[in-house]
Design a protein around this motif. Structure first.
Motif, mmCIF file in Angstrom:
data_model
loop_
_atom_site.group_PDB
_atom_site.id
_atom_site.type_symbol
_atom_site.label_atom_id
_atom_site.label_comp_id
_atom_site.label_asym_id
_atom_site.label_seq_id
_atom_site.Cartn_x
_atom_site.Cartn_y
_atom_site.Cartn_z
ATOM 1 N N ILE A 85 -23.548 91.939 61.611
ATOM 2 C CA ILE A 85 -24.748 92.420 61.387
ATOM 3 C C ILE A 85 -25.899 91.330 61.995
ATOM 4 O O ILE A 85 -25.897 90.451 61.519
ATOM 5 C CB ILE A 85 -25.106 92.702 60.243
ATOM 6 C CG1 ILE A 85 -23.714 93.526 59.253
ATOM 7 C CG2 ILE A 85 -26.415 93.529 59.729
ATOM 8 C CD1 ILE A 85 -23.642 94.697 59.855
ATOM 9 N N GLU A 144 -25.585 97.019 63.282
ATOM 10 C CA GLU A 144 -24.136 96.516 63.511
ATOM 11 C C GLU A 144 -24.161 96.240 65.013
ATOM 12 O O GLU A 144 -24.422 97.068 65.675
ATOM 13 C CB GLU A 144 -23.118 97.681 62.707
ATOM 14 C CG GLU A 144 -21.708 96.969 63.037
ATOM 15 C CD GLU A 144 -20.752 97.982 62.688
ATOM 16 O OE1 GLU A 144 -19.826 97.674 61.978
ATOM 17 O OE2 GLU A 144 -20.879 99.072 63.012
ATOM 18 N N SER A 182 -17.657 93.638 59.948
ATOM 19 C CA SER A 182 -18.904 93.873 60.843
ATOM 20 C C SER A 182 -19.793 92.686 61.121
ATOM 21 O O SER A 182 -19.869 91.815 60.077
ATOM 22 C CB SER A 182 -19.472 95.073 60.156
ATOM 23 O OG SER A 182 -18.788 96.354 60.098
#
Length: 83
Positions: free
Chosen positions: A14, A24, A12
């Motif tokens: 972020i 996210e 992910s």
């Protein structure tokens, strides 16, 4: 700074907001890369990467990537199309 390319796994991207929370903003696997900012010539990114599912990753140092991009228009084209 390193460009990282996952061969497997899931990660992910972020973003840290001005408030004390994290958001996210992206999710990628084998088709992605970190850090796209490096490909654009930046030496920093405002994002963090969190590995969600472990996997294997390839990596290359910024200086070596920039040298390779300077010698290979094809490589530069592939990276820019991804972005």
């Amino acid at each position: 700074m390193l460009l990282r390319l996952p061969e497997s796994g899931l990660a992910s991207i972020i973003s840290n907001t001005s408030e004390p929370r994290r958001l996210e903003v992206g999710l990628f696997g084998w088709e992605g890369m970190v850090s796209t900012a490096l490909v654009l010539g930046a030496d920093r990114t405002p994002h963090e990467t969190t590995v969600q599912i472990e996997g294997t990753w390839l990596r290359i140092e910024a200086e070596r990537l920039r040298a390779a991009m300077g010698q290979s228009p094809a490589l530069t084209g592939v990276l820019m199309r991804y972005m």
